[in-house]
Design an enzyme around this catalytic site. Structure first.
Site, PDB file in Angstrom:
ATOM      1  N   HIS A 188      -6.870 -13.952  -7.140  1.00 22.71           N
ATOM      2  CA  HIS A 188      -7.678 -12.987  -6.400  1.00 22.71           C
ATOM      3  C   HIS A 188      -9.105 -13.038  -6.924  1.00 22.71           C
ATOM      4  CE1 HIS A 188      -9.229  -9.210  -4.835  1.00 22.71           C
ATOM      5  NE2 HIS A 188      -8.249  -9.239  -3.978  1.00 22.71           N
TER       6      HIS A 188
ATOM      7  N   LYS B 248       0.857  -1.187   0.000  1.00 18.05           N
ATOM      8  CA  LYS B 248       0.000   0.000   0.000  1.00 18.05           C
ATOM      9  C   LYS B 248       0.893   1.237   0.000  1.00 18.05           C
ATOM     10  CE  LYS B 248      -3.703  -2.576   0.572  1.00 18.05           C
ATOM     11  NZ  LYS B 248      -4.832  -2.716  -0.320  1.00 18.05           N
TER      12      LYS B 248
END
Length: 394
Positions: free
Chosen positions: A285, A166
């Site tokens: 994912h 992030k």
């Protein structure tokens, strides 16, 4: 009154067969059916069976050129859902010949392709599928599976640890690689591209691949452990996706990643085949899953999407966290975690498992607990998921 009836026929006559004994080769489906007011549940269940197999709304002369009995889907059992008004579980059996071998895409096109817009139904949800070994054996399945992955990484007897880099959007490739290095050097096994990191203007995919590879090699040299970063190969075309996977292989990294629902099952299966042929692990994912699986009475339950992924191929798949959610959720989540990892899973309605599933020798998939988890969740996560899992923080 008119002397003839218009040609719209009752599906019940042909497609509702309560005496049918299912075959070991049938694909079985459990649908949660909410009929429109006035539509009997048998008709709704039969309509689902018809529309997802050989049926059409009227009789056509070409019906006489084939054997309906051999090719039709059959609604063989209906039961009301306890505690819900006007909801039923309809069990449908499909003959194996209705499906192309080795194609999850064709399986879904047949089973859920048309029926969900059906007028006689207010809502419809596919709760579970029983995949017979005769069909699952036509799939390669996960590129490597749990055991081979542990051998490749030389990591045993514990969950694998990862984290997502992030801020997920906006870092330059060099700073991104720097964050990857710090995480891996600090003791994590894996770092991860966010699912929406593909190849944007601020960080093109090849730059990211190169800097992440540098970070991996540096961290490996300093720790003496094998490290990985899930390089997201998802792209706008499947050719471009394979090109990115080829680049990852040439760089010598251990694992790539794919968003299998937005990328699609056809692309995913191609990538899984490439990964097995070239020794890459494949991290999956599930971006977009909630669009499909969130509504209680309409859509497809995630356990079906998880089974489909095991057939299409993936070594890791995101499967929720359980932590901080409702207790009932826990049993259901553990149900599909078992469907991902184990060879043989008994029918257990309390865990949402409608059918006994026998995967025979298909490799297992590591469930990834990801999304809003932090270090204080560790004891609960290890208790819930056990050793064969990936704990993905951030």
């Amino acid at each position: 009154s008119v002397g003839f009836k218009a040609g719209v026929k009752d599906y019940r006559l042909t497609y509702y067969t309560p005496d049918y004994e299912t075959l070991a080769t049938d694909i079985l489906a459990a649908f949660r059916v909410t009929p429109q007011p006035g539509v009997p549940p048998e008709e709704a269940g039969a309509a689902v069976a018809a529309e997802s197999s050989t049926g059409t709304w009227t009789t056509v002369w070409t019906d006489g050129l084939t054997s309906l009995d051999r090719y039709k889907g059959r609604c063989y059992h209906i039961e009301p859902v306890a505690g819900e008004e006007n909801q039923y579980i309809a069990y449908v059996a499909y003959p194996l010949d209705l499906f192309e071998e080795g194609s999850v895409t064709n399986m879904f096109t047949s089973i859920v392709g048309n029926v969900f817009g059906f007028k006689a139904l207010r809502a419809l949800r596919l709760e579970d599928l029983r995949i017979p070994p005769a069909y699952s054996k036509t799939f390669q399945g996960p590129p490597h599976g749990i055991q081979v992955e542990r051998d490749k990484l030389n990591k045993y007897g514990r969950p694998l640890l990862g984290c997502t880099i992030k801020p997920k959007l906006g870092l330059s490739a060099k700073n991104y690689g720097r964050a990857v290095y710090e995480c891996l050097r600090g003791g994590l096994d894996f770092t991860k591209d966010d699912e929406n990191v593909n190849s944007q203007p601020f960080m093109r995919w090849r730059d990211r691949f190169l800097f992440c590879t540098e970070a991996i090699y540096k961290a490996q040299a300093e720790t003496g452990e094998i490290k990985g970063h899930y390089l997201n190969a998802t792209a706008g075309t499947s050719e471009e996706m394979i090109k990115r996977a080829v680049c990852a292989r040439e760089l010598g990294v251990p694992i790539v990643m794919h968003d299998y629902l937005t990328g699609g099952f056809t692309a995913n299966t191609s990538l899984a085949h490439y990964c097995r042929d070239n020794g890459l692990l494949l991290h999956i994912h599930r971006a977009m899953h909630a669009v499909i699986d969130r509504q209680r009475n309409h859509g497809i339950h995630f356990r079906v999407l998880a089974k489909a992924l095991r057939m299409s191929g993936g070594d890791h798949i995101h499967s929720g966290t359980v932590v901080g959610k409702l207790e009932g959720e826990r049993d259901v989540t553990l149900g599909f975690v078992d469907l991902l990892r184990d060879d043989f899973i008994e029918k257990d309605r309390s865990r949402g498992i409608y059918f006994t599933q026998d995967w025979v020798s298909m490799p297992g998939v590591l469930p990834v607990a990801s999304g809003g988890i932090h270090v204080w969740h560790m004891p609960a996560l290890t208790e819930i998921f056990g050793d064969d899992s990936v704990l993905q923080f951030g």
